[in-house]
Design a protein around this motif. Structure first.
Motif, PDB file in Angstrom:
ATOM      1  N   ASP A 147      77.859 100.269 -62.660  1.00 39.16           N
ATOM      2  CA  ASP A 147      76.403  99.911 -62.890  1.00 39.16           C
ATOM      3  C   ASP A 147      75.528 100.890 -63.331  1.00 39.16           C
ATOM      4  OD1 ASP A 147      76.758  97.335 -62.055  1.00 39.16           O
ATOM      5  OD2 ASP A 147      76.784  97.788 -59.980  1.00 39.16           O
ATOM      6  N   ASP A 148      75.723 102.391 -62.990  1.00 35.45           N
ATOM      7  CA  ASP A 148      74.726 103.218 -63.291  1.00 35.45           C
ATOM      8  C   ASP A 148      75.028 103.797 -64.529  1.00 35.45           C
ATOM      9  OD1 ASP A 148      73.870 103.416 -60.751  1.00 35.45           O
ATOM     10  OD2 ASP A 148      75.074 104.966 -59.954  1.00 35.45           O
ATOM     11  N   VAL A 149      76.353 103.731 -65.058  1.00 36.98           N
ATOM     12  CA  VAL A 149      76.728 104.472 -66.516  1.00 36.98           C
ATOM     13  C   VAL A 149      76.632 103.447 -67.661  1.00 36.98           C
ATOM     14  CG1 VAL A 149      78.820 105.428 -67.545  1.00 36.98           C
ATOM     15  CG2 VAL A 149      78.120 106.182 -65.198  1.00 36.98           C
ATOM     16  N   TYR A 150      76.986 102.553 -67.384  1.00 32.87           N
ATOM     17  CA  TYR A 150      77.256 101.424 -68.594  1.00 32.87           C
ATOM     18  C   TYR A 150      75.813 100.886 -68.998  1.00 32.87           C
ATOM     19  CZ  TYR A 150      82.200 101.964 -68.637  1.00 32.87           C
ATOM     20  OH  TYR A 150      83.387 102.620 -68.942  1.00 32.87           O
ATOM     21  N   THR A 151      75.402 100.681 -70.238  1.00 37.08           N
ATOM     22  CA  THR A 151      74.266 100.231 -70.601  1.00 37.08           C
ATOM     23  C   THR A 151      74.274  98.975 -71.412  1.00 37.08           C
ATOM     24  OG1 THR A 151      74.052 101.731 -72.791  1.00 37.08           O
ATOM     25  CG2 THR A 151      72.813 102.385 -70.602  1.00 37.08           C
ATOM     26  N   ASP A 152      75.537  98.807 -71.965  1.00 39.11           N
ATOM     27  CA  ASP A 152      75.827  97.671 -72.742  1.00 39.11           C
ATOM     28  C   ASP A 152      77.269  97.305 -72.590  1.00 39.11           C
ATOM     29  OD1 ASP A 152      77.449  99.211 -74.594  1.00 39.11           O
ATOM     30  OD2 ASP A 152      75.595  99.574 -75.656  1.00 39.11           O
ATOM     31  N   THR A 153      77.674  96.088 -72.719  1.00 34.33           N
ATOM     32  CA  THR A 153      79.172  95.548 -72.811  1.00 34.33           C
ATOM     33  C   THR A 153      80.062  95.855 -74.151  1.00 34.33           C
ATOM     34  OG1 THR A 153      78.552  93.696 -73.805  1.00 34.33           O
ATOM     35  CG2 THR A 153      78.287  93.670 -71.369  1.00 34.33           C
ATOM     36  N   ILE A 154      79.776  96.848 -74.698  1.00 32.87           N
ATOM     37  CA  ILE A 154      80.665  97.324 -75.906  1.00 32.87           C
ATOM     38  C   ILE A 154      81.840  97.903 -75.211  1.00 32.87           C
ATOM     39  CG2 ILE A 154      80.808  98.832 -77.902  1.00 32.87           C
ATOM     40  CD1 ILE A 154      77.809  98.254 -78.380  1.00 32.87           C
ATOM     41  N   PRO A 155      82.046  98.686 -74.486  1.00 31.99           N
ATOM     42  CA  PRO A 155      83.307  99.354 -73.898  1.00 31.99           C
ATOM     43  C   PRO A 155      84.040  97.952 -73.306  1.00 31.99           C
ATOM     44  CG  PRO A 155      81.208 100.679 -73.079  1.00 31.99           C
ATOM     45  CD  PRO A 155      80.654  99.679 -73.569  1.00 31.99           C
ATOM     46  N   PHE A 156      83.505  96.994 -72.821  1.00 28.51           N
ATOM     47  CA  PHE A 156      84.148  96.158 -72.472  1.00 28.51           C
ATOM     48  C   PHE A 156      84.908  95.238 -73.348  1.00 28.51           C
ATOM     49  CE2 PHE A 156      81.462  97.593 -68.970  1.00 28.51           C
ATOM     50  CZ  PHE A 156      82.438  97.507 -67.992  1.00 28.51           C
ATOM     51  N   ILE A 157      84.102  94.956 -74.413  1.00 29.02           N
ATOM     52  CA  ILE A 157      84.908  94.330 -75.556  1.00 29.02           C
ATOM     53  C   ILE A 157      85.773  95.165 -76.267  1.00 29.02           C
ATOM     54  CG2 ILE A 157      83.978  93.647 -77.998  1.00 29.02           C
ATOM     55  CD1 ILE A 157      81.124  93.121 -77.053  1.00 29.02           C
ATOM     56  N   ASP A 158      85.513  96.353 -76.435  1.00 29.03           N
ATOM     57  CA  ASP A 158      86.607  97.265 -77.116  1.00 29.03           C
ATOM     58  C   ASP A 158      87.915  97.090 -76.321  1.00 29.03           C
ATOM     59  OD1 ASP A 158      84.623  97.859 -79.000  1.00 29.03           O
ATOM     60  OD2 ASP A 158      84.193  99.751 -78.050  1.00 29.03           O
ATOM     61  N   SER A 159      87.759  97.080 -75.013  1.00 24.98           N
ATOM     62  CA  SER A 159      89.270  97.254 -74.259  1.00 24.98           C
ATOM     63  C   SER A 159      89.630  95.731 -73.826  1.00 24.98           C
ATOM     64  CB  SER A 159      88.999  97.939 -72.917  1.00 24.98           C
ATOM     65  OG  SER A 159      87.868  97.515 -72.154  1.00 24.98           O
ATOM     66  N   GLN A 160      88.932  94.564 -74.268  1.00 27.51           N
ATOM     67  CA  GLN A 160      89.437  93.326 -73.710  1.00 27.51           C
ATOM     68  C   GLN A 160      90.950  93.063 -74.157  1.00 27.51           C
ATOM     69  OE1 GLN A 160      88.118  91.311 -71.902  1.00 27.51           O
ATOM     70  NE2 GLN A 160      88.888  89.484 -72.113  1.00 27.51           N
ATOM     71  N   ASP A 161      91.330  93.467 -75.387  1.00 26.88           N
ATOM     72  CA  ASP A 161      92.600  93.222 -75.963  1.00 26.88           C
ATOM     73  C   ASP A 161      93.487  93.875 -75.030  1.00 26.88           C
ATOM     74  OD1 ASP A 161      91.883  91.548 -77.899  1.00 26.88           O
ATOM     75  OD2 ASP A 161      91.934  92.963 -79.572  1.00 26.88           O
ATOM     76  N   LEU A 162      93.418  95.037 -74.468  1.00 27.07           N
ATOM     77  CA  LEU A 162      94.215  95.901 -73.700  1.00 27.07           C
ATOM     78  C   LEU A 162      94.392  95.288 -72.388  1.00 27.07           C
ATOM     79  CD1 LEU A 162      93.118  99.719 -74.400  1.00 27.07           C
ATOM     80  CD2 LEU A 162      95.296  98.452 -75.111  1.00 27.07           C
ATOM     81  N   HIS A 163      93.299  94.684 -71.834  1.00 27.67           N
ATOM     82  CA  HIS A 163      93.183  93.998 -70.401  1.00 27.67           C
ATOM     83  C   HIS A 163      94.121  92.852 -70.667  1.00 27.67           C
ATOM     84  CE1 HIS A 163      90.244  96.683 -69.454  1.00 27.67           C
ATOM     85  NE2 HIS A 163      90.340  96.337 -68.160  1.00 27.67           N
ATOM     86  N   ILE A 164      94.145  92.016 -71.715  1.00 25.51           N
ATOM     87  CA  ILE A 164      95.119  90.897 -71.801  1.00 25.51           C
ATOM     88  C   ILE A 164      96.519  91.333 -72.110  1.00 25.51           C
ATOM     89  CG2 ILE A 164      95.549  88.988 -73.786  1.00 25.51           C
ATOM     90  CD1 ILE A 164      92.496  88.762 -74.160  1.00 25.51           C
ATOM     91  N   GLU A 165      96.930  92.451 -72.910  1.00 26.91           N
ATOM     92  CA  GLU A 165      98.123  92.895 -73.069  1.00 26.91           C
ATOM     93  C   GLU A 165      98.868  93.495 -71.790  1.00 26.91           C
ATOM     94  OE1 GLU A 165     100.573  96.631 -75.075  1.00 26.91           O
ATOM     95  OE2 GLU A 165      98.309  96.134 -75.772  1.00 26.91           O
ATOM     96  N   LEU A 166      97.802  93.960 -70.899  1.00 29.33           N
ATOM     97  CA  LEU A 166      98.227  94.397 -69.503  1.00 29.33           C
ATOM     98  C   LEU A 166      98.973  93.212 -68.683  1.00 29.33           C
ATOM     99  CD1 LEU A 166      98.878  96.433 -67.366  1.00 29.33           C
ATOM    100  CD2 LEU A 166      96.361  96.251 -66.622  1.00 29.33           C
ATOM    101  N   ILE A 167      98.383  92.003 -68.786  1.00 26.56           N
ATOM    102  CA  ILE A 167      98.870  91.142 -68.046  1.00 26.56           C
ATOM    103  C   ILE A 167      99.956  90.216 -68.596  1.00 26.56           C
ATOM    104  CG2 ILE A 167      98.294  88.338 -67.594  1.00 26.56           C
ATOM    105  CD1 ILE A 167      95.178  89.012 -67.892  1.00 26.56           C
ATOM    106  N   ASP A 168     100.281  90.361 -70.158  1.00 23.39           N
ATOM    107  CA  ASP A 168     101.471  90.029 -70.759  1.00 23.39           C
ATOM    108  C   ASP A 168     102.575  90.768 -70.163  1.00 23.39           C
ATOM    109  OD1 ASP A 168     100.189  88.106 -72.235  1.00 23.39           O
ATOM    110  OD2 ASP A 168      99.856  89.360 -74.046  1.00 23.39           O
ATOM    111  N   GLN A 169     102.465  92.421 -70.164  1.00 21.20           N
ATOM    112  CA  GLN A 169     103.517  93.308 -69.648  1.00 21.20           C
ATOM    113  C   GLN A 169     103.689  92.948 -68.176  1.00 21.20           C
ATOM    114  OE1 GLN A 169     105.111  94.566 -71.590  1.00 21.20           O
ATOM    115  NE2 GLN A 169     103.365  94.501 -73.579  1.00 21.20           N
ATOM    116  N   ILE A 170     102.754  92.656 -67.506  1.00 24.29           N
ATOM    117  CA  ILE A 170     102.876  92.516 -65.923  1.00 24.29           C
ATOM    118  C   ILE A 170     103.779  90.984 -65.926  1.00 24.29           C
ATOM    119  CG2 ILE A 170     101.824  91.768 -63.782  1.00 24.29           C
ATOM    120  CD1 ILE A 170      99.634  93.604 -64.464  1.00 24.29           C
TER     121      ILE A 170
END
Length: 197
Positions: free
Chosen positions: A155-178
């Motif tokens: 909450d203190d560090v992030y000012t926009d959602t760009i880092p979350f957009i950039d890592s979205q595919d990795l989060h999906i891939e993590l589910i695939d591997q699990i």
């Protein structure tokens, strides 16, 4: 809780009963249960209910975490994360995978819409779901406790959602591997996610 009105392993009444008893709305009950869970007094078990797990909570741990700098908190979270991912690959259920896919879709939607607060909350909830699927309630509880402080930091560090957009595919891939129960690849994906922070 501390007075022992409810014994250990006792199931809390359902939300509607608590709402009537305390004369408050559903959101107040849910927030109270969230605080009790994060403080280590109760464990919320999806589909089963909320159970008393401690009379003392994790006050000592919480005090240490409040005094720690974020680098220390994050270091512990990383150590937990790798163990949790490996165990989630072993113990996850089909229901866990379904819930993770729902949560990651929500995370992605909030990221695309620029809803930073909601996106952060969904990201934390996503990782907490993985912890809950690892088959070790102590690891899951430690992770939940740490996540409260990680969320505050985000909450203190992030000012926009760009880092979350950039890592979205990795989060999906993590589910695939699990889902594929490939612990080695899942841990590798987590390393990439952590590298994006």
């Amino acid at each position: 809780m501390k007075k022992g009105a409810l014994p250990l392993n006792e199931k809390l009444p359902a939300e509607p009963e608590l709402m009537i008893f305390y004369g408050v709305g559903r959101s107040s009950i849910r927030e109270a249960i969230k605080i009790l869970s994060q403080s280590g007094f109760v464990s919320v078990q999806q589909g089963l209910g909320t159970f008393v797990i401690s009379r003392s909570g994790n006050d000592e741990l919480s005090n240490k975490l409040q005094e720690a700098d974020f680098a220390e908190v994050y270091q512990v979270r990383k150590v937990l994360e790798f163990e949790i991912i490996a165990k989630a690959c072993q113990f996850r259920t089909a229901k866990d995978i379904t819930l993770l896919r729902e949560r990651v879709a929500e995370r992605g939607l909030y990221a695309q819409e620029g809803e930073l607060r909601k996106c952060i909350h969904s990201d934390i909830a996503y990782h907490t779901l993985i912890a809950e699927s690892c088959g070790n309630s102590i690891l899951a509880q430690l992770y939940k406790t740490l996540s409260v402080y990680v969320e505050k930091f985000f909450d203190d560090v992030y000012t926009d959602t760009i880092p979350f957009i950039d890592s979205q595919d990795l989060h999906i891939e993590l589910i695939d591997q699990i889902e594929a129960q490939d612990a080695e690849k899942a841990v590798e994906v987590v390393r990439k996610i952590i590298g994006n922070l």
